[in-house]
Design an enzyme around this catalytic site. Sequence first.
Site, PDB file in Angstrom:
ATOM      1  N   GLY A 133       2.347  13.726 -95.188  1.00 44.07           N
ATOM      2  CA  GLY A 133       3.049  13.371 -96.410  1.00 44.07           C
ATOM      3  C   GLY A 133       3.700  14.592 -97.040  1.00 44.07           C
ATOM      4  O   GLY A 133       4.067  15.552 -96.366  1.00 44.07           O
ATOM      5  N   SER A 134       3.806  14.577 -98.357  1.00 43.20           N
ATOM      6  CA  SER A 134       4.646  15.543 -99.053  1.00 43.20           C
ATOM      7  C   SER A 134       4.125  16.979 -99.059  1.00 43.20           C
ATOM      8  O   SER A 134       4.873  17.894 -99.397  1.00 43.20           O
ATOM      9  CB  SER A 134       4.883  15.081-100.493  1.00 43.20           C
ATOM     10  OG  SER A 134       5.657  13.893-100.506  1.00 43.20           O
ATOM     11  N   THR A 135       2.848  17.214 -98.733  1.00 43.33           N
ATOM     12  CA  THR A 135       2.398  18.605 -98.629  1.00 43.33           C
ATOM     13  C   THR A 135       3.152  19.322 -97.511  1.00 43.33           C
ATOM     14  O   THR A 135       3.279  20.548 -97.517  1.00 43.33           O
ATOM     15  CB  THR A 135       0.884  18.681 -98.371  1.00 43.33           C
ATOM     16  OG1 THR A 135       0.555  17.903 -97.212  1.00 43.33           O
ATOM     17  CG2 THR A 135       0.096  18.181 -99.566  1.00 43.33           C
TER      18      THR A 135
ATOM     19  N   LYS B 207       6.251  19.168 -97.077  1.00 37.96           N
ATOM     20  CA  LYS B 207       7.557  19.600 -97.594  1.00 37.96           C
ATOM     21  C   LYS B 207       7.595  21.101 -97.847  1.00 37.96           C
ATOM     22  O   LYS B 207       8.681  21.702 -97.904  1.00 37.96           O
ATOM     23  CB  LYS B 207       7.875  18.833 -98.885  1.00 37.96           C
ATOM     24  CG  LYS B 207       8.155  17.350 -98.666  1.00 37.96           C
ATOM     25  CD  LYS B 207       8.311  16.608 -99.988  1.00 37.96           C
ATOM     26  CE  LYS B 207       8.589  15.116 -99.765  1.00 37.96           C
ATOM     27  NZ  LYS B 207       8.596  14.332-100.998  1.00 37.96           N
TER      28      LYS B 207
END
Length: 639
Positions: free
Chosen positions: A292-294, A296
């Site tokens: 997920g967004s970690t 990014k």
Amino acid sequence: MKISQVTVRRRLFLVLVGVMIAFGALVVRLGYVQLWIGGKLSERAEDSWRRQIEFAAKRGDIVDRNGVKLAYDISAPTLYAVPVQVKDKKGTAATLAPLLGMTEEKLYAQLSKSAKDVRLQPGGRRMTSELAQKIRALNLPGIYVAEDSKRFYPYESLAANILGFTGYDQGLNGVELKYNDRLTGINGNVSSLVDAAGRKMPNSSEKYSPPRDGLTLKLTIDQPIQSIVERELDHAMLQYQPNSAIAIAMDPNTGEILAMASRPTFEPADYQQAAPEVYNRNLPVWMTYEPGSTFKIITLSAALEEKKVDLKNEFFYDPGYTEVAGARLRCWKRGGHGSQSFLEVVENSCNPGFVALGQRLGKDKLFEYIKNFGFGKKTGIDLAGEASGILFKPKQVGPVELATTSFGQGVSVTPIQQITAVAAAINGGKLFKPHVAKQWIQPETGMVLEETQPELVRQVISPETSKQVREALESVVAQGTGGNAFLDGYRVGGKTGTAQKVVNGRYSASEHIVSFIGFAPADDPKLIVYVAVDNPQGVQFGGVVSAPIVRNIMADALPHLGVEPRKEQIGKELKPGETPTVTVPNVVGKTVTDLFEDMNMNFQLSASGKGTTVLRQAPAAGARVKKGSVIRIYLGDKE
């Protein structure tokens, strides 16, 4: 035919010479046997007459970085029998049976074996010292008490997935298995001379060879921080009832693991009471999932290093989705974020904005950085069972795969990969190999025999880029989606993550892995913490579930590491309806009647213990918490 006297004399002479040569050879041989190899032959003969009973060597202690014992051996004597020396087998069995909790029949069968020695089990295996003393006092012929030990874990389940566990004389998991050869010592023994029937020879002395203990293993683990991490995971399991939860705390500048834990867990001393998938799977290194967004943070680091974006001066418009090769990829916020700077793209964790960064990089460059940050292969941490994660193969990466990878979907990582990579992104760009073994120590002298030095794998990004990453992630906590990790007095940076789980080959709309990775101080990181919670019940957002867990861990761990709070930090932007934070006062030593003045209506009290004086409090004085938070106090007598 008549033989001449000369011939007779010659033959007699040759016979005499032959006899003399044979006799000389015999003398030489006897001298060789007596003087040269006599000692060795005597030793061999004595060895054939000697019977040994082994004493197990003490297995090496496992201690934390400050010398706190996490695993060590305690005395647990074992009972042996030499069957040929047991004169009254039935009587001996009858005497020992009630003491060992065994039947006379079973003991008699063991005492009647033809083996040279027999371990009387299960009752005689790893006995208490008191029972061993009783049996010694009986002075039963052919019965021997050998010094033995068993593994003891004083903190029960603490650090179970790191320590692992042992069998009777072998490490079976964790560092107990990984470093079994060094932890295992060399057994000693007591031996005596016996005759051909196995009976002890009269007037013969016993020979004792002392055991040599195993080496002491000092871990990088910090026991207080490990306790803090496990406390917070226990709270999360109670509050959210997830399938599982993991947490890792690391020194980002060395790769040293300060704490590592997962739930569900087990007690190493009683591991068989847990399910095999619990004690056989070290989730922080074994579990794989879409981050997920970690993830990014990796896209951001690559885009900044390649100078593909100016965070403060470039803008991006987010309508709530982006179209890529006919696929509509949505932002988590319905309606989108509208016009925003790329710094706000990071703060808001805007998927379409990160798709744009991935497209600017292109698949070759983005995947080059992903691999350089260590994804797609094992980190090499010194723990068994590590997984590699999964990346798209180059020929599989099309426009959609490039886009989804940019915001952490479609790739599979392990928790240890994730924290190791982000540590590199914020520590100046250095990717270190994570490890849990710190030193090997000689137990008798305390001498350090070997020390694990930080191992630099590669420089991934420049220190200048790393500084930009830190500043952006600090802004995420102060101004963006990571607000629940904000810690007044400490500059905290971090990133949320909320990833849909794949169930039966399809993304689930109801099951997520929610995570947060945070570090502090943001300008000079000393601690990085990663928490992931699998399918929490109720709310399923990393910023709501995991960010507070990281904040709570840091609130206690940073002071323990000697990191002092400071006034300089990005001010937290309070959202509508958000509760302000206040400083916890020091109430230790105060009486109950004094407390209400100190609380000043800012806190709730939860008291335990009996007495009128506060002996301990949590959170500690000076911590910043939300107004109205519960302060736990323990009461007792002043003395």
